[in-house]
Design a protein around this motif. Structure first.
Motif, PDB file in Angstrom:
ATOM      1  N   PHE A  53      -3.872  -5.684  14.114  1.00  0.00           N
ATOM      2  CA  PHE A  53      -3.719  -4.971  12.856  1.00  0.00           C
ATOM      3  C   PHE A  53      -2.358  -4.283  12.771  1.00  0.00           C
ATOM      4  N   LEU A  54      -1.945  -3.628  13.849  1.00  0.00           N
ATOM      5  CA  LEU A  54      -0.648  -2.955  13.854  1.00  0.00           C
ATOM      6  C   LEU A  54       0.508  -3.945  13.730  1.00  0.00           C
ATOM      7  N   LEU A  55       0.388  -5.089  14.389  1.00  0.00           N
ATOM      8  CA  LEU A  55       1.428  -6.122  14.259  1.00  0.00           C
ATOM      9  C   LEU A  55       1.525  -6.645  12.828  1.00  0.00           C
ATOM     10  N   VAL A  56       0.388  -6.807  12.174  1.00  0.00           N
ATOM     11  CA  VAL A  56       0.395  -7.252  10.783  1.00  0.00           C
ATOM     12  C   VAL A  56       1.079  -6.211   9.901  1.00  0.00           C
ATOM     13  N   LEU A  57       0.809  -4.921  10.153  1.00  0.00           N
ATOM     14  CA  LEU A  57       1.470  -3.879   9.373  1.00  0.00           C
ATOM     15  C   LEU A  57       2.979  -3.859   9.611  1.00  0.00           C
ATOM     16  N   VAL A  58       3.398  -4.048  10.856  1.00  0.00           N
ATOM     17  CA  VAL A  58       4.824  -4.069  11.169  1.00  0.00           C
ATOM     18  C   VAL A  58       5.506  -5.270  10.514  1.00  0.00           C
ATOM     19  N   ILE A  59       4.869  -6.416  10.572  1.00  0.00           N
ATOM     20  CA  ILE A  59       5.437  -7.609   9.938  1.00  0.00           C
ATOM     21  C   ILE A  59       5.536  -7.411   8.428  1.00  0.00           C
ATOM     22  N   GLY A  60       4.520  -6.803   7.835  1.00  0.00           N
ATOM     23  CA  GLY A  60       4.579  -6.516   6.392  1.00  0.00           C
ATOM     24  C   GLY A  60       5.699  -5.550   6.051  1.00  0.00           C
ATOM     25  N   TYR A  61       5.907  -4.565   6.888  1.00  0.00           N
ATOM     26  CA  TYR A  61       7.008  -3.626   6.661  1.00  0.00           C
ATOM     27  C   TYR A  61       8.367  -4.329   6.785  1.00  0.00           C
ATOM     28  N   LEU A  62       8.508  -5.176   7.809  1.00  0.00           N
ATOM     29  CA  LEU A  62       9.775  -5.876   8.005  1.00  0.00           C
ATOM     30  C   LEU A  62      10.059  -6.889   6.908  1.00  0.00           C
ATOM     31  N   LEU A  63       9.022  -7.481   6.353  1.00  0.00           N
ATOM     32  CA  LEU A  63       9.208  -8.425   5.259  1.00  0.00           C
ATOM     33  C   LEU A  63       9.455  -7.733   3.925  1.00  0.00           C
ATOM     34  N   GLY A  64       9.192  -6.448   3.868  1.00  0.00           N
ATOM     35  CA  GLY A  64       9.406  -5.705   2.645  1.00  0.00           C
ATOM     36  C   GLY A  64       8.269  -5.815   1.660  1.00  0.00           C
ATOM     37  N   VAL A  65       7.080  -6.084   2.149  1.00  0.00           N
ATOM     38  CA  VAL A  65       5.921  -6.231   1.276  1.00  0.00           C
ATOM     39  C   VAL A  65       5.529  -4.889   0.663  1.00  0.00           C
ATOM     40  N   PHE A  66       5.798  -3.792   1.365  1.00  0.00           N
ATOM     41  CA  PHE A  66       5.363  -2.473   0.914  1.00  0.00           C
ATOM     42  C   PHE A  66       6.314  -1.831  -0.093  1.00  0.00           C
ATOM     43  N   ASN A  67       7.362  -2.500  -0.475  1.00  0.00           N
ATOM     44  CA  ASN A  67       8.329  -1.909  -1.416  1.00  0.00           C
ATOM     45  C   ASN A  67       7.834  -1.964  -2.826  1.00  0.00           C
TER      46      ASN A  67
END
Length: 67
Positions: A53-67
């Motif tokens: 779960f944490l890796l998925v959140l980090v990958i989402g942050y790095l991809l810029g999904v949360f912007n």
């Protein structure tokens, strides 16, 4: 409304990681009972599901999904 394919794939992986957390914390007995020999090789693990779960959140942050 333009939904990018990366957001769709990320959402599917995020739902999968949340499902893994739910299964490992609350569905351990069900998993061991109904999957038979698969449960011997793939037991539900709380620690690995949280790391997933944490890796998925980090990958989402790095991809810029949360912007």
């Amino acid at each position: 409304m333009n939904i990018h394919w990366m957001v769709i794939i990320y959402t599917i992986v995020l739902v999968d990681s949340i499902g893994a957390i739910i299964m490992s914390w609350f569905g351990t007995q069900w998993w061991m009972k109904y999957t038979g020999s698969i449960a011997i090789h793939f037991p539900p693990s709380k620690g690995w599901s949280v790391v997933y779960f944490l890796l998925v959140l980090v990958i989402g942050y790095l991809l810029g999904v949360f912007n």
